[in-house]
Design an enzyme around this catalytic site. Structure first.
Site, PDB file in Angstrom:
ATOM      1  N   HIS A   1       9.248 -23.622 -10.696  1.00 42.27           N
ATOM      2  CA  HIS A   1       8.427 -24.646 -10.037  1.00 42.27           C
ATOM      3  C   HIS A   1       7.203 -24.061  -9.337  1.00 42.27           C
ATOM      4  O   HIS A   1       6.118 -24.658  -9.383  1.00 42.27           O
ATOM      5  CB  HIS A   1       9.289 -25.455  -9.064  1.00 42.27           C
ATOM      6  CG  HIS A   1      10.266 -26.352  -9.752  1.00 42.27           C
ATOM      7  ND1 HIS A   1       9.861 -27.393 -10.546  1.00 42.27           N
ATOM      8  CD2 HIS A   1      11.629 -26.351  -9.779  1.00 42.27           C
ATOM      9  CE1 HIS A   1      10.932 -28.015 -11.039  1.00 42.27           C
ATOM     10  NE2 HIS A   1      12.014 -27.395 -10.586  1.00 42.27           N
TER      11      HIS A   1
ATOM     12  N   SER B   1      16.101 -30.350  -6.773  1.00 38.78           N
ATOM     13  CA  SER B   1      16.514 -29.214  -7.598  1.00 38.78           C
ATOM     14  C   SER B   1      17.730 -28.481  -7.064  1.00 38.78           C
ATOM     15  O   SER B   1      17.895 -28.340  -5.851  1.00 38.78           O
ATOM     16  CB  SER B   1      15.353 -28.216  -7.717  1.00 38.78           C
ATOM     17  OG  SER B   1      14.223 -28.828  -8.298  1.00 38.78           O
TER      18      SER B   1
END
Length: 392
Positions: free
Chosen positions: A329, A253
């Site tokens: 997340h 990410s």
């Protein structure tokens, strides 16, 4: 009647699309001023509920809470392509809010309606591959904003040879993808985006890990409508059934906002969590090409990684991380597994996060427990290696 209702809805949708930006703003201001909830009626009905709290008075109160705006939006969806029209209308509204704070109440109503209309139960998860219709593939290229797809050969590279792509579709939006995720099947957890999107990469023969390396919302009008939360979990389920050999699920990410945050911290003289020498080391960042100098890069590695850990885990707003990707997340039940040095060496990666990227790990057995701990108590699931960065 239904027929006249659909005709009127079509007329409203067509008329709205013809408006200029100035006229659209006036339209929204009119909605705010003249089509809000009837507060006097609500007050009376609320008083009735307080005096006689039962299901009948509650139903009456719930019905009266709806504004005329909400009823208008519900009628507009009856028009041909009305759902897409409402999504586009909200995109327009979001553009006006920064200069017109009062319009936020309309956005809250729209977001609630769209969250209901785009319930995961109505969405179809579709695997995108090289045989998918060209019109959809063109939109995947267009909507990829995290790691730009440079033409058809690049797209093919991301859809074949241990690569996967999944998208959510809604029956009312025909061939418009709502959100899609790109997945790399690798041996071990990747720490570099270049190794994943490189067209000359070697193909992993015995992949044991699925890396979610790009998630893209395709419809700006659906911003903050929770689609990605369900998408990742559904894709994990799909891959687990298709590929039993995959044992680990992780992201690679970006860390948007980290670069700007750190620069502001340096200017303000903060960064008390770093040593005096480490703070001085950040002077090397004044050289835009510091990452190409091995000596400067080596000196900056430790303080930058520590600052990043602090940014992701300690800097919070309303009890949640200020970084949007981290909130996403952690809220999905993932664990912050690793901070990767020079994870993205592109110009974009260097400018946005000094080349750092993050792995969030999705452990199928712990997703729900991590999610509950985060939502209920704000607890962040963190690996021992990341904890040790803050403690060093």
């Amino acid at each position: 009647g239904v027929a006249s209702g659909i005709a009127l809805a079509r007329e409203v949708v067509v008329s709205y699309k013809k408006l200029s930006d100035t006229e659209k703003l006036e339209f929204f201001k009119n909605l705010y001023q003249n089509m809000g909830p009837d507060l006097e009626v609500i007050s009376k009905v609320a008083s009735n509920f307080t005096k006689t709290p039962n299901e009948e008075t509650l139903a009456d109160l719930t019905n009266k809470l709806k504004s005329k705006r909400q009823k208008l939006f519900s009628r507009m969806i009856m028009a041909p392509k009305g759902t897409k029209a409402i999504v586009d209308l909200r995109e327009d509204l979001l553009g006006f809010i920064p200069g017109n704070n009062s319009l936020k109440v309309i956005d809250e109503e729209l977001r609630a309606l769209l969250t209901s209309w785009f319930n995961p139960g109505f969405l179809a998860l579709t695997k995108i591959d090289w045989d998918t219709e060209a019109s959809i593939l063109e939109k995947i290229i267009q909507y990829e904003l995290v790691h730009t797809i440079v033409g058809w050969n690049d797209l093919k590279n991301r859809l074949t040879n241990n690569r996967r792509c999944f998208a959510y579709f809604h029956p009312a939006l025909e061939e418009e993808p709502l959100i899609f995720v790109e997945v790399a099947l690798t041996k071990g957890i990747s720490n570099s985006i270049q190794s994943i999107i490189n067209t000359d990469r070697e193909v992993e023969q015995k992949a044991d890990t699925a890396i979610f390396y790009s998630i893209n919302n395709c419809q700006p009008g659906l911003r903050k409508v929770p689609l990605g939360n369900f998408l990742i979990k559904m894709v994990v389920t799909e891959l687990a059934m298709e590929l039993p050999s995959i044992k680990k699920y992780s992201t690679l990410s970006p860390i948007p906002g980290f670069s700007n945050w750190l620069k502001n911290e340096i200017l303000s003289g903060s960064l008390k969590f770093l040593t005096k020498d480490d703070r001085k080391t950040f002077n090397l960042l004044e050289d835009d090409l510091w990452y190409m100098d091995p000596t400067k890069s080596k000196k900056l590695k430790k303080p930058l990684i520590k600052a990043c850990a602090y940014y992701l885990l300690i800097e919070k707003k309303y009890g949640k991380p200020i970084n949007a990707v981290a909130r996403f997340h952690f809220g999905n039940g993932a664990k912050l597994y690793r901070i990767n040095w020079m994870g993205n060496t592109s110009e974009y990666g260097i400018n946005k996060s000094f080349g750092l990227m993050v792995n969030y790990l999705y452990n199928l057995k712990k997703i729900e427990a991590n999610h509950e701990a985060y939502v209920q108590n704000g607890e962040l699931a963190i690996s021992k290696s990341v904890k040790s960065i803050l403690e060093s």
